[in-house]
Design a protein around this motif. Structure first.
Motif, PDB file in Angstrom:
ATOM      1  N   THR A   1       0.840  -1.212   0.000  1.00 11.28           N
ATOM      2  CA  THR A   1       0.000   0.000   0.000  1.00 11.28           C
ATOM      3  C   THR A   1       0.872   1.259   0.000  1.00 11.28           C
ATOM      4  N   ILE A   2       1.883   1.263   0.851  1.00 14.12           N
ATOM      5  CA  ILE A   2       2.787   2.427   0.921  1.00 14.12           C
ATOM      6  C   ILE A   2       3.516   2.631  -0.400  1.00 14.12           C
ATOM      7  N   LEU A   3       3.939   1.512  -0.982  1.00 14.32           N
ATOM      8  CA  LEU A   3       4.671   1.640  -2.258  1.00 14.32           C
ATOM      9  C   LEU A   3       3.778   2.206  -3.365  1.00 14.32           C
ATOM     10  N   VAL A   4       2.510   1.728  -3.396  1.00 18.29           N
ATOM     11  CA  VAL A   4       1.598   2.228  -4.437  1.00 18.29           C
ATOM     12  C   VAL A   4       1.308   3.715  -4.236  1.00 18.29           C
ATOM     13  N   ILE A   5       1.021   4.079  -2.937  1.00 13.28           N
ATOM     14  CA  ILE A   5       0.738   5.493  -2.651  1.00 13.28           C
ATOM     15  C   ILE A   5       1.946   6.368  -2.977  1.00 13.28           C
ATOM     16  N   SER A   6       3.168   5.890  -2.623  1.00 12.93           N
ATOM     17  CA  SER A   6       4.394   6.648  -2.924  1.00 12.93           C
ATOM     18  C   SER A   6       4.575   6.822  -4.425  1.00 12.93           C
ATOM     19  N   PHE A   7       4.333   5.747  -5.173  1.00 10.73           N
ATOM     20  CA  PHE A   7       4.511   5.820  -6.627  1.00 10.73           C
ATOM     21  C   PHE A   7       3.536   6.831  -7.250  1.00 10.73           C
ATOM     22  N   ILE A   8       2.211   6.665  -6.826  1.00  9.41           N
ATOM     23  CA  ILE A   8       1.196   7.532  -7.414  1.00  9.41           C
ATOM     24  C   ILE A   8       1.434   8.999  -7.020  1.00  9.41           C
ATOM     25  N   SER A   9       1.783   9.248  -5.738  1.00 10.13           N
ATOM     26  CA  SER A   9       2.029  10.613  -5.274  1.00 10.13           C
ATOM     27  C   SER A   9       3.206  11.243  -6.018  1.00 10.13           C
ATOM     28  N   CYS A  10       4.312  10.497  -6.080  1.00 11.88           N
ATOM     29  CA  CYS A  10       5.491  11.020  -6.807  1.00 11.88           C
ATOM     30  C   CYS A  10       5.168  11.258  -8.273  1.00 11.88           C
ATOM     31  N   PHE A  11       4.389  10.363  -8.869  1.00  9.39           N
ATOM     32  CA  PHE A  11       4.078  10.485 -10.288  1.00  9.39           C
ATOM     33  C   PHE A  11       3.227  11.733 -10.564  1.00  9.39           C
ATOM     34  N   ILE A  12       2.178  11.925  -9.709  1.00 10.77           N
ATOM     35  CA  ILE A  12       1.266  13.055  -9.942  1.00 10.77           C
ATOM     36  C   ILE A  12       1.973  14.395  -9.702  1.00 10.77           C
ATOM     37  N   PHE A  13       2.569  14.531  -8.495  1.00 12.32           N
ATOM     38  CA  PHE A  13       3.220  15.803  -8.185  1.00 12.32           C
ATOM     39  C   PHE A  13       4.442  16.050  -9.076  1.00 12.32           C
ATOM     40  N   GLY A  14       5.177  14.973  -9.358  1.00 12.72           N
ATOM     41  CA  GLY A  14       6.343  15.108 -10.242  1.00 12.72           C
ATOM     42  C   GLY A  14       5.949  15.547 -11.638  1.00 12.72           C
ATOM     43  N   SER A  15       4.839  14.974 -12.144  1.00 11.40           N
ATOM     44  CA  SER A  15       4.369  15.349 -13.496  1.00 11.40           C
ATOM     45  C   SER A  15       4.006  16.835 -13.557  1.00 11.40           C
ATOM     46  N   ILE A  16       3.246  17.263 -12.500  1.00 11.35           N
ATOM     47  CA  ILE A  16       2.822  18.673 -12.489  1.00 11.35           C
ATOM     48  C   ILE A  16       4.017  19.616 -12.413  1.00 11.35           C
ATOM     49  N   LEU A  17       4.933  19.324 -11.474  1.00 15.73           N
ATOM     50  CA  LEU A  17       6.091  20.208 -11.291  1.00 15.73           C
ATOM     51  C   LEU A  17       6.985  20.228 -12.528  1.00 15.73           C
ATOM     52  N   ILE A  18       7.254  19.038 -13.062  1.00 15.12           N
ATOM     53  CA  ILE A  18       8.136  18.963 -14.239  1.00 15.12           C
ATOM     54  C   ILE A  18       7.474  19.639 -15.439  1.00 15.12           C
ATOM     55  N   TYR A  19       6.143  19.446 -15.582  1.00 13.54           N
ATOM     56  CA  TYR A  19       5.452  20.057 -16.708  1.00 13.54           C
ATOM     57  C   TYR A  19       5.568  21.582 -16.672  1.00 13.54           C
ATOM     58  N   PHE A  20       5.242  22.174 -15.506  1.00 12.91           N
ATOM     59  CA  PHE A  20       5.314  23.632 -15.401  1.00 12.91           C
ATOM     60  C   PHE A  20       6.761  24.139 -15.536  1.00 12.91           C
ATOM     61  N   ALA A  21       7.700  23.370 -14.989  1.00 15.33           N
ATOM     62  CA  ALA A  21       9.105  23.776 -15.106  1.00 15.33           C
ATOM     63  C   ALA A  21       9.550  23.772 -16.553  1.00 15.33           C
TER      64      ALA A  21
END
Length: 342
Positions: free
Chosen positions: A32-52
């Motif tokens: 559960t922790i691994l899935v939540i970590s993956f999804i959280s990193c993926f979503i926030f990382g996508s947004i930050l990298i996209y705007f950057a």
């Protein structure tokens, strides 16, 4: 080339995978922790990298690309130089340099257009000025050729008029050559010690007959002793002679022309003053242009080439000086320039 959204997804996927892999080594981690970590990193990382990527890289690069296209299309209507500010971002610095380059090219294009317009006007003026004496001489000569049995007195009169037209043409060509040679540096200015007071007195003697014909009084206001300057005597003689003759021709009848020599610390100021009708303000900034005439009909009658003041300006500039004019309608005209003291 990948768009920002696709590139941000790919990068976020790899970053999330690496982050999740590191978390999996922790003893307390579970699925559960691994899935939540993956999804959280993926979503926030996508947004930050996209705007950057989109705001810091892609938009800036696209603006640079648009400016390059403008250069190719020779469209220089971009941000003015005064709106450019110092940036620490290297892309912003690159934009600034490109904007500065394009703005400089815009200035060059403006100067080239101005020069092209000047050449067109100059060619039109030269053609007109040359045409007048040539056509006049042709008319007189062809009239004589068509009437070989014409009276001797009439033939002499026609020949005199043809010669006068050709003399005017010769004067025009000589003045054009003088302006061209001074501009290109073909005529070298040889500065030597000379007595300016004596030169003005000599010029007054040359134009005395013209002045007397119009009732013009010539006056020299200068120190009683010789006034020495460092200049090319022949060229400065042309300048003063031209200004004095203009004062006589275009000033009022029974008027006056005064040459004032004022000694200063390192220079001598020469002022040529007449009490004629003056020059309207709209003409003052153009009177040193080639062929520019304030009153064209009157200038034609006076026999000038329209190049006198242009030659004056170039000779004074060749002496590292500047000639100025002060005038107002019905208040006379004053031309002033300075020469280095000897």
């Amino acid at each position: 080339m990948l768009q920002p959204r696709y590139l941000s997804v790919v990068l976020s996927f790899f970053i999330s995978g690496v982050t999740t892999a590191f978390i999996s080594f922790l003893p307390s981690s579970d699925l559960t922790i691994l899935v939540i970590s993956f999804i959280s990193c993926f979503i926030f990382g996508s947004i930050l990298i996209y705007f950057a990527l989109d705001y810091l890289v892609f938009q800036e690069v696209n603006q640079l690309y648009d400016r390059i296209k403008q250069i190719k299309k020779k469209d220089f209507s971009i941000t003015p130089r005064k709106q450019l500010v110092e940036k620490t971002n290297p892309i912003e610095l690159l934009k600034k340099e490109l904007n500065t380059y394009v703005t400089s090219k815009e200035d060059e294009v403006f100067e080239l257009k101005k020069a092209a317009k000047y050449r067109q006007e100059f060619l039109a003026d030269v053609s007109h000025e040359l045409k007048t004496p040539i056509f006049a001489a042709q008319g007189f000569v062809h009239t004589l050729l068509d009437n070989p049995d014409e009276d001797v007195e009439i033939r002499s009169k026609f020949l005199e008029k043809a010669a006068k037209s050709l003399d005017g043409l010769d004067n025009l060509v000589q003045d054009l050559l003088t302006v061209s040679q001074i501009e290109t540096g073909a005529i070298k200015i040889e500065k030597k010690k000379m007595n300016l007071r004596a030169l003005v007195e000599e010029i007054f003697e040359q134009v005395e007959a013209k002045a007397r014909k119009r009732g013009v009084t010539l006056t020299l206001e200068a120190p009683a002793i010789p006034v020495y300057v460092k200049a090319d005597m022949l060229r400065i003689s042309q300048v003063i002679l031209n200004l004095v003759v203009n004062g006589i021709k275009y000033g009022k009848e029974n008027g006056s022309v005064t040459v004032l020599l004022t000694e200063k610390k390192k220079v001598v100021q020469i002022s040529v003053i007449d009490n004629g009708p003056g020059i309207a303000s709209e003409h003052l900034h153009r009177i040193f242009e080639r062929f520019y005439r304030i009153d064209k009909s009157r200038a034609k009658n006076s026999g000038g080439t329209g190049l006198g003041l242009s030659i004056v300006k170039h000779i004074v500039q060749a002496h590292n000086g500047k000639i100025t004019v002060h005038s107002a309608e019905n208040k006379g005209t004053t031309f002033e320039f300075k020469l280095e003291k000897a």
